[in-house]
Write an enzyme that holds these catalytic residues in place. Sequence first.
Site, short mmCIF file in Angstrom:
data_model
loop_
_atom_site.label_atom_id
_atom_site.label_comp_id
_atom_site.label_asym_id
_atom_site.label_seq_id
_atom_site.Cartn_x
_atom_site.Cartn_y
_atom_site.Cartn_z
N GLY A 41 0.79 -1.24 0.00
CA GLY A 41 0.00 0.00 0.00
C GLY A 41 0.81 1.28 0.00
N GLU A 95 4.45 3.41 6.30
CA GLU A 95 3.25 2.59 6.14
C GLU A 95 2.14 3.46 5.55
OE1 GLU A 95 1.72 0.11 5.57
OE2 GLU A 95 0.90 -0.98 7.28
N ASP A 96 1.21 2.82 4.87
CA ASP A 96 0.13 3.59 4.24
C ASP A 96 -0.85 4.15 5.27
OD1 ASP A 96 -0.88 1.06 4.84
OD2 ASP A 96 -1.66 0.66 2.84
N ASP A 99 -4.21 1.91 11.48
CA ASP A 99 -5.61 1.67 11.83
C ASP A 99 -5.65 1.12 13.26
OD1 ASP A 99 -8.38 1.33 11.48
OD2 ASP A 99 -8.16 -0.59 10.47
N LYS A 127 -5.90 6.64 11.45
CA LYS A 127 -7.26 6.54 12.01
C LYS A 127 -7.09 6.38 13.52
CE LYS A 127 -9.43 3.88 8.23
NZ LYS A 127 -9.99 2.54 7.92
N PHE A 148 -13.54 3.45 5.45
CA PHE A 148 -12.62 2.67 4.62
C PHE A 148 -12.25 3.49 3.40
CE2 PHE A 148 -10.84 -0.52 1.92
CZ PHE A 148 -10.16 -1.33 2.83
N VAL A 149 -10.95 3.70 3.22
CA VAL A 149 -10.50 4.56 2.13
C VAL A 149 -9.64 3.79 1.12
CG1 VAL A 149 -10.61 6.71 3.43
CG2 VAL A 149 -8.52 5.34 3.50
N ASP A 155 -5.84 -0.03 -1.22
CA ASP A 155 -6.72 -0.87 -2.03
C ASP A 155 -7.94 -1.38 -1.29
OD1 ASP A 155 -5.22 -2.72 -0.35
OD2 ASP A 155 -6.10 -4.28 -1.61
N ARG A 161 -5.81 1.10 -6.28
CA ARG A 161 -4.52 1.62 -5.82
C ARG A 161 -4.05 2.80 -6.68
NH1 ARG A 161 -2.33 -1.85 -1.91
NH2 ARG A 161 -2.61 -4.08 -2.26
#
Length: 172
Positions: A41, A95-96, A99, A127, A148-149, A155, A161
């Site tokens: 990601g 990191e993307d 969460d 988040k 959720f994005v 993805d 993506r």
Amino acid sequence: MTPKNVLISKSRLAKRVRELAREIERDFRDKDLVVVAVLSGTVIFLADLIREMRIPLHLDFIGVSSYRSGTTSGKLRLNRDIRLSVKGRSVLIVEDILDTGKTLHHVIKVVRRLKPAEIKVCVLLNKSTRRTSPVEADYSGFYIPDKFVVGYGLDFAEQYRNLPHVAVLSKP
Ligand code: IMP
Ligand code: MG
């Protein structure tokens, strides 16, 4: 499910990524930096971020997969190990999205075993209300709500993506 609502535009992403790069540059200027990106990601964010960083760095990747079914979080497993030596060096984990924190918690544990001089964490999205593991990021691009994005590398079932912005995935 289709991504409809733009949450973060292409231009806001570009501006914020430049700001993050400036901050990171300042903090790592005189250090032996290894950037460790979590696959997959991060690829787009990473490519933009490191091209804005005008300091020497080495780049490596770590791959983690989770056996997650529905909302129950499964065990995490490494599917791509770090290949560079990070012992005594400064590691920036990229990191993307942060969460629950489970993924980064695991990655940090793996990196710590390799005895780097320091570990810092950079995430594009945070988040913060979702955290269950004791992890925080040193650099966060955007704090976002519990939605959720997708896009800009993120993805849903390997789709979306390549969107140039971050969008909320909504039901059609
Ligand atoms: P955590 O382990 O719960 O912190 O989750 C982190 C991982 O879950 C990220 O690396 C993403 O792959 C994935 N993830 C969490 N939230 C989202 C989202 O909103 N969109 C896409 N992927 C997400
Ligand atoms: Mg991920």
